[in-house]
Design an enzyme around this catalytic site. Structure first.
Site, PDB file in Angstrom:
ATOM      1  CE  LYS A  37      -1.560  -4.500   3.357  1.00 52.93           C
ATOM      2  NZ  LYS A  37      -1.749  -5.710   2.593  1.00 52.93           N
ATOM      3  CB  SER A  45      -0.912   0.110   1.341  1.00 51.44           C
ATOM      4  OG  SER A  45      -1.475   1.226   1.593  1.00 51.44           O
ATOM      5  CE1 TYR A  75      -4.105  -2.039   4.890  1.00 50.27           C
ATOM      6  CE2 TYR A  75      -3.012   0.114   4.149  1.00 50.27           C
ATOM      7  CZ  TYR A  75      -3.624  -1.200   3.962  1.00 50.27           C
ATOM      8  OH  TYR A  75      -3.616  -1.333   2.668  1.00 50.27           O
TER       9      TYR A  75
HETATM   10  N1  UFG Z   1     -12.732  11.077   2.348  1.00 54.95           N
HETATM   11  C1  UFG Z   1     -13.897  11.684   2.597  1.00 54.95           C
HETATM   12  N2  UFG Z   1     -14.986  11.470   3.102  1.00 54.95           N
HETATM   13  C2  UFG Z   1     -15.307   9.939   3.298  1.00 54.95           C
HETATM   14  C3  UFG Z   1     -14.021   9.083   2.781  1.00 54.95           C
HETATM   15  C4  UFG Z   1     -13.142   9.619   2.404  1.00 54.95           C
HETATM   16  O1  UFG Z   1     -13.552  13.100   2.550  1.00 54.95           O
HETATM   17  O2  UFG Z   1     -16.320   9.689   3.621  1.00 54.95           O
HETATM   18  C5  UFG Z   1     -11.617  11.562   1.987  1.00 54.95           C
HETATM   19  C6  UFG Z   1     -10.428  11.008   2.688  1.00 54.95           C
HETATM   20  O3  UFG Z   1     -10.119  12.126   3.806  1.00 54.95           O
HETATM   21  C7  UFG Z   1      -9.291  11.040   1.788  1.00 54.95           C
HETATM   22  C8  UFG Z   1      -9.857  10.669   0.361  1.00 54.95           C
HETATM   23  O4  UFG Z   1     -11.315  11.061   0.520  1.00 54.95           O
HETATM   24  O5  UFG Z   1      -8.860  12.308   1.597  1.00 54.95           O
HETATM   25  C9  UFG Z   1      -9.716   9.212  -0.147  1.00 54.95           C
HETATM   26  O6  UFG Z   1     -10.146   8.532   0.962  1.00 54.95           O
HETATM   27  P1  UFG Z   1     -10.220   6.923   1.014  1.00 54.95           P
HETATM   28  O7  UFG Z   1     -10.850   6.623   2.438  1.00 54.95           O
HETATM   29  O8  UFG Z   1     -11.230   6.554  -0.239  1.00 54.95           O
HETATM   30  O9  UFG Z   1      -8.808   6.318   0.721  1.00 54.95           O
HETATM   31  P2  UFG Z   1      -7.395   6.633   1.684  1.00 54.95           P
HETATM   32  O10 UFG Z   1      -6.595   7.484   0.749  1.00 54.95           O
HETATM   33  O11 UFG Z   1      -7.741   7.029   2.832  1.00 54.95           O
HETATM   34  O12 UFG Z   1      -6.979   5.055   1.736  1.00 54.95           O
HETATM   35  C10 UFG Z   1      -6.455   4.560   0.724  1.00 54.95           C
HETATM   36  C11 UFG Z   1      -6.741   3.101   1.041  1.00 54.95           C
HETATM   37  C12 UFG Z   1      -5.807   2.457   2.115  1.00 54.95           C
HETATM   38  C13 UFG Z   1      -4.473   2.888   2.097  1.00 54.95           C
HETATM   39  C14 UFG Z   1      -4.371   4.386   1.912  1.00 54.95           C
HETATM   40  C15 UFG Z   1      -2.973   4.637   1.600  1.00 54.95           C
HETATM   41  O13 UFG Z   1      -8.034   2.685   0.959  1.00 54.95           O
HETATM   42  O14 UFG Z   1      -6.171   1.223   2.312  1.00 54.95           O
HETATM   43  O15 UFG Z   1      -5.190   4.616   0.793  1.00 54.95           O
HETATM   44  O16 UFG Z   1      -2.706   5.933   2.187  1.00 54.95           O
HETATM   45  F1  UFG Z   1      -3.977   2.760   3.229  1.00 54.95           F
END
Ligand code: UFG
Length: 340
Positions: free
Chosen positions: A152, A124, A148
């Site tokens: 990894k 990741s 997490y």
């Molecule tokens: N976000 C929102 N609202 C939500 C969900 C997400 O504003 O309800 C924002 C988050 O703050 C982030 C972006 O949308 O800025 C993307 O969020 P995601 O939860 O879709 O994905 P992440 O970037 O947090 O996580 C992904 C993978 C993880 C991994 C990470 C690596 O899903 O498994 O990238 O940094 F760890």
């Protein structure tokens, strides 16, 4: 009809009933590989595994693994069986280290005992934490900021040692933001609970979610929301297949960042979802979510150059359109009691 794995090169896919794993199984079958899935169905779905054997069980079960490796002659193992929720990993790190690290060690031990020495590992972007530079190259410092990401990175380091000591060859693929769905519409994302931005927005667009929270509008980015590099699940699977072929051809262990090299802010994703769906997607502006880095964008030069990986569905509109087609099939022809 089940294809006997002894008739062709057989691959064990652990976590093959989950989101990315199930897409991978479909691609392996299409590419002529015999495939067996091992999944404990804690996050995966039985009906996501079609026309290949599904063994319901855990990679922590050494006895089951020994039996499985004795029954099939696997050429390689692909490992998708991880827990993936960053927030949960903060509140319950034991769960993450037990599964993502300790159970992976059990799996690697069973592989060694059976002489299966090729491994494709789902890593990741979380291994980088808050990177100092963008786009993120493979060799930037690894400073994961949650259990997490640490789990990894620990497995990646274990794999380096196992290669040196035992000759176990591994390809680690560091996904940035996996999204989208099977372009044929047969498979897609079904996390419970869903925490990812694109499926949440699509649930709002289809009316089965009232609104989506936008976590933070005061980041140091052009519109104040976080920037991410979204990559289509089908393109991720293509990279796995290239990695597998590399190992089958006698290639060395390697690590690759997988994204599209282009970042989109949360607001840009919302606009794209509205454009693709033509629907309202109500949002609520809220405080930052702890642990979110402001920007994550991959440098994918290495994957292009070494693996020959060329994403085919790189446009955000395509990623969202495929995920939307899947969301519109909700509840995917099955009853809620079926465990979707
Ligand atoms: N976000 C929102 N609202 C939500 C969900 C997400 O504003 O309800 C924002 C988050 O703050 C982030 C972006 O949308 O800025 C993307 O969020 P995601 O939860 O879709 O994905 P992440 O970037 O947090 O996580 C992904 C993978 C993880 C991994 C990470 C690596 O899903 O498994 O990238 O940094 F760890």
């Amino acid at each position: 009809m089940l294809r006997k794995t002894k008739d062709c090169l057989a691959i064990l896919v652990v976590g093959g009933a989950g989101y990315i794993g199930s897409h991978m199984v479909k691609l392996l079958r299409r590419s002529g590989f015999g495939t067996v899935v091992l999944d404990d169905l804690s996050g995966g779905h039985r009906d996501a595994v079609r026309d290949v054997p599904l063994v319901v069980g855990s990679i922590a079960d050494a006895g089951l693994l020994a039996e499985l490796f004795a029954r099939h002659r696997f050429a390689a193992v692909m490992h998708f069986a991880s827990f993936i929720q960053v927030g949960e990993s903060m509140s319950d790190p034991g769960k993450y280290y037990a599964n993502n690290l300790a159970a992976t060690l059990t799996l690697l031990g069973a592989m060694r005992d059976a002489g299966v020495m090729r491994f494709i590992f789902s890593s990741s972007a979380a291994v980088f934490g808050h990177p100092d530079r963008l786009p993120i190259r493979e060799d930037l410092p690894k400073r994961p900021i949650n259990p997490y990401g640490r789990s990894k990175w620990m497995v990646e380091q274990v794999l380096e040692d196992y290669d040196r000591a035992y000759g176990l060859k591994a390809i680690c693929l560091r996904y940035f933001n996996a999204a989208g769905a099977d372009p044929d519409g047969e498979l897609g994302e079904r996390h419970h609970p869903e925490t990812h931005l694109i499926p949440l927005l699509l649930q709002a667009a289809s009316g089965r979610r009232e609104a989506v929270s936008v976590f933070g509008t005061d980041y140091d980015t052009p519109d104040g929301t976080c920037i991410r590099d979204y990559v289509h699940v089908a393109d991720l699977c293509d990279a796995h297949l290239l990695g597998l072929r590399r190992l089958l051809d006698g290639g060395e262990s390697a690590r690759f960042n997988l994204g599209n090299g282009q970042g989109f802010s949360v607001k840009e994703v919302i606009d794209t979802v509205r454009h693709v769906t033509g629907r309202r997607t109500p949002v609520r502006y809220e405080a930052r979510r702890p642990g979110d880095p402001p920007r994550l964008v991959a440098d994918t030069t290495l994957a292009h150059g070494v693996l020959g990986w060329m994403p085919q569905r790189a446009k955000l509109e395509t990623i969202v359109a495929d995920a939307w087609a899947w969301e519109r099939k909700y509840p995917w022809g099955r009853a809620a009691s079926d465990g979707f």
